[in-house]
Design a protein around this motif. Structure first.
Motif, short mmCIF file in Angstrom:
data_model
loop_
_atom_site.label_atom_id
_atom_site.label_comp_id
_atom_site.label_asym_id
_atom_site.label_seq_id
_atom_site.Cartn_x
_atom_site.Cartn_y
_atom_site.Cartn_z
N UNK A 220 45.64 41.32 44.58
CA UNK A 220 46.93 40.68 44.86
C UNK A 220 47.15 40.54 46.36
N UNK A 221 46.82 41.58 47.11
CA UNK A 221 46.98 41.53 48.56
C UNK A 221 46.02 40.50 49.17
N UNK A 222 44.83 40.37 48.61
CA UNK A 222 43.86 39.41 49.13
C UNK A 222 44.38 37.98 49.02
N UNK A 223 45.05 37.69 47.92
CA UNK A 223 45.56 36.34 47.67
C UNK A 223 46.85 36.09 48.46
N UNK A 224 47.69 37.11 48.55
CA UNK A 224 48.97 36.99 49.27
C UNK A 224 49.09 38.15 50.26
N UNK A 225 48.39 38.07 51.38
CA UNK A 225 48.41 39.19 52.33
C UNK A 225 49.81 39.55 52.81
N UNK A 226 50.65 38.54 53.01
CA UNK A 226 52.03 38.77 53.42
C UNK A 226 52.93 38.01 52.44
N UNK B 76 42.50 36.04 52.30
CA UNK B 76 41.26 36.60 52.85
C UNK B 76 40.07 35.90 52.19
N UNK B 77 38.88 36.19 52.69
CA UNK B 77 37.68 35.52 52.17
C UNK B 77 37.27 36.07 50.81
N UNK B 78 37.29 37.41 50.69
CA UNK B 78 36.75 38.03 49.47
C UNK B 78 37.32 39.42 49.27
N UNK B 79 37.21 39.89 48.05
CA UNK B 79 37.44 41.29 47.72
C UNK B 79 36.07 41.89 47.41
N UNK B 80 35.75 43.04 47.98
CA UNK B 80 34.45 43.68 47.80
C UNK B 80 34.61 45.00 47.06
N UNK B 81 33.93 45.14 45.92
CA UNK B 81 34.08 46.31 45.06
C UNK B 81 32.72 46.71 44.48
N UNK B 82 32.70 47.86 43.81
CA UNK B 82 31.51 48.27 43.07
C UNK B 82 31.33 47.38 41.84
N UNK B 83 30.09 47.29 41.30
CA UNK B 83 29.83 46.40 40.17
C UNK B 83 30.73 46.62 38.96
N UNK B 84 31.09 47.87 38.67
CA UNK B 84 31.92 48.11 37.47
C UNK B 84 33.35 47.63 37.64
N UNK B 85 33.74 47.25 38.86
CA UNK B 85 35.09 46.76 39.11
C UNK B 85 35.14 45.24 39.33
N UNK B 86 33.99 44.58 39.19
CA UNK B 86 33.94 43.14 39.46
C UNK B 86 34.85 42.36 38.50
N UNK B 87 34.78 42.65 37.23
CA UNK B 87 35.59 41.90 36.25
C UNK B 87 37.07 42.07 36.54
N UNK B 88 37.48 43.28 36.89
CA UNK B 88 38.88 43.53 37.22
C UNK B 88 39.29 42.74 38.46
N UNK B 89 38.45 42.76 39.49
CA UNK B 89 38.74 42.02 40.71
C UNK B 89 38.79 40.52 40.45
N UNK B 90 37.89 40.04 39.62
CA UNK B 90 37.83 38.61 39.30
C UNK B 90 39.13 38.16 38.63
N UNK B 91 39.62 38.97 37.73
CA UNK B 91 40.88 38.67 37.05
C UNK B 91 42.04 38.71 38.04
N UNK B 92 42.00 39.66 38.97
CA UNK B 92 43.10 39.82 39.92
C UNK B 92 43.23 38.64 40.88
N UNK B 93 42.10 38.08 41.31
CA UNK B 93 42.18 36.96 42.28
C UNK B 93 42.31 35.62 41.58
N UNK B 94 42.05 35.59 40.25
CA UNK B 94 42.23 34.38 39.48
C UNK B 94 41.50 33.19 40.06
N UNK B 95 42.16 32.04 40.08
CA UNK B 95 41.55 30.83 40.61
C UNK B 95 41.99 30.54 42.04
N UNK B 96 42.26 31.60 42.80
CA UNK B 96 42.81 31.46 44.15
C UNK B 96 41.83 30.93 45.18
N UNK B 97 40.54 31.04 44.89
CA UNK B 97 39.52 30.70 45.89
C UNK B 97 39.00 31.92 46.63
#
Length: 322
Positions: A87-93, A102-123
């Motif tokens: 959420x912060x990555x998509x709307x920092x302020x 921001x450009x990307x969210x970086x996480x461990x492999x087991x958290x990729x699906x969660x991160x993908x859902x969180x950033x949605x289609x934001x780019x």
């Protein structure tokens, strides 16, 4: 089976003779010009004294925000923490919709699906560390399984670590072959190759690792995991920027650079942007080609951005604390 992108194929083909054997690869890497450590550090220090004001500073702050790989790589990471980071990555302020993502969210492999859902289609991209991060001490098949899991979960980018033990003992072809195999396993995901520059001991080794990573197919070369005492510095980043500049001159293939670890303030970020502009050139002043591996950096950039627009700092609750 995934195919190698044309740019990567072109870069590797240009060095087919150099990678034919351990002996030819060693000859090539040790034939690179030696690094003048004093000159390199003096150049980095001199560029670090440049200052920018008003409109240029506002541009630099927004550019730096757009280049951040917002990162959480802790054993205690939870799905809730990763969702909040997305959420912060998509709307920092949230109070200012003009703030760049921001450009990307970086996480461990087991958290990729969660991160993908969180950033949605934001780019905003989802990057994942892999290959037994951060030590890289695992069999190749384990590393490749790590990569495939991350890609299957939706990772847009893979951040791999090289086998520093193999590199430091001169087994360059092993390192080359591992990078090439990970590139193949990454498919369409862009590959960032982490050297852990703080463990490579010398600037000559950092130059050799940079060229080794590029000829093996790296889309980005990255300084560090952020898990050791010495991470990104202006000098080691300057050296890597010189390498990508020279590699493109020789092959026509552009490779990105990602300093990671220890970059915490807006002032630091601007110094790195000056390094990029003065060394590699304006073609790298874009988040497709330059990233910051950071988390706390974003908070200071937001504070400085707010100060520039209003003339004052907000209270301590203006930004979230990561």
């Amino acid at each position: 089976m995934a195919t190698t992108p044309p740019s990567t194929a072109a870069g590797r083909a240009a060095f087919a003779d150099a990678t034919a054997s351990d002996a030819t690869l060693r000859r090539f890497l040790h034939g690179l010009p030696g690094v003048d450590a004093v000159g390199l550090e003096a150049r980095a220090a001199a560029l670090g004294t440049r200052s920018i004001k008003t409109t240029a500073k506002a541009y630099a702050l927004d550019l730096a925000i757009s280049m951040i790989d917002l990162t959480t790589l802790e054993g205690a990471d939870t799905a809730g923490k990763v969702r909040a980071l997305g959420t912060k990555a998509v709307h920092p302020d949230p109070t200012d919709p003009e703030t760049p993502k921001v450009a990307a969210v970086c996480v461990y492999p087991d958290m990729v699906a969660t991160a993908k859902q969180a950033v949605g289609g934001s780019g905003v991209k989802v990057a994942s560390v892999a290959t037994a991060f951060p030590a890289g001490r695992a069999a190749l098949e384990v590393k490749l399984a790590d990569v495939r899991d991350a890609v299957a979960a939706g990772a847009d980018e893979i951040d791999m670590v090289i086998d520093r033990g193999a590199f430091l003992s001169g087994r360059y072809l092993k390192v080359y072959e591992e990078i090439a195999a990970v590139k193949q396993a990454s498919g369409a995901a862009r590959l960032k190759v982490i050297f852990e520059t703080g463990e490579l001991s010398t600037y000559d080794n950092i130059r050799r690792a940079s060229w080794l990573g590029m000829i093996a197919g790296a889309d980005f070369i990255k300084t560090s995991t952020g898990k050791v005492a010495v991470n990104a510095t202006p000098a080691n980043t300057l050296l890597m920027l010189q390498a990508v500049r020279d590699f493109r001159t020789q092959t026509g293939v552009q490779v990105g650079v990602k300093p990671a670890g220890g970059i915490r303030t807006a002032k630091d970020a601007v110094k790195f942007l000056v390094l990029v502009n003065e060394t590699a050139g304006g073609d790298w002043l874009d988040n497709h080609w330059f990233r910051f591996g950071a988390s706390s950096l974003l908070n200071d950039l937001l504070m400085q951005r707010q100060k520039l627009s209003t003339g004052r700092y907000s209270g301590p609750d203006y930004v979230t604390v990561d």
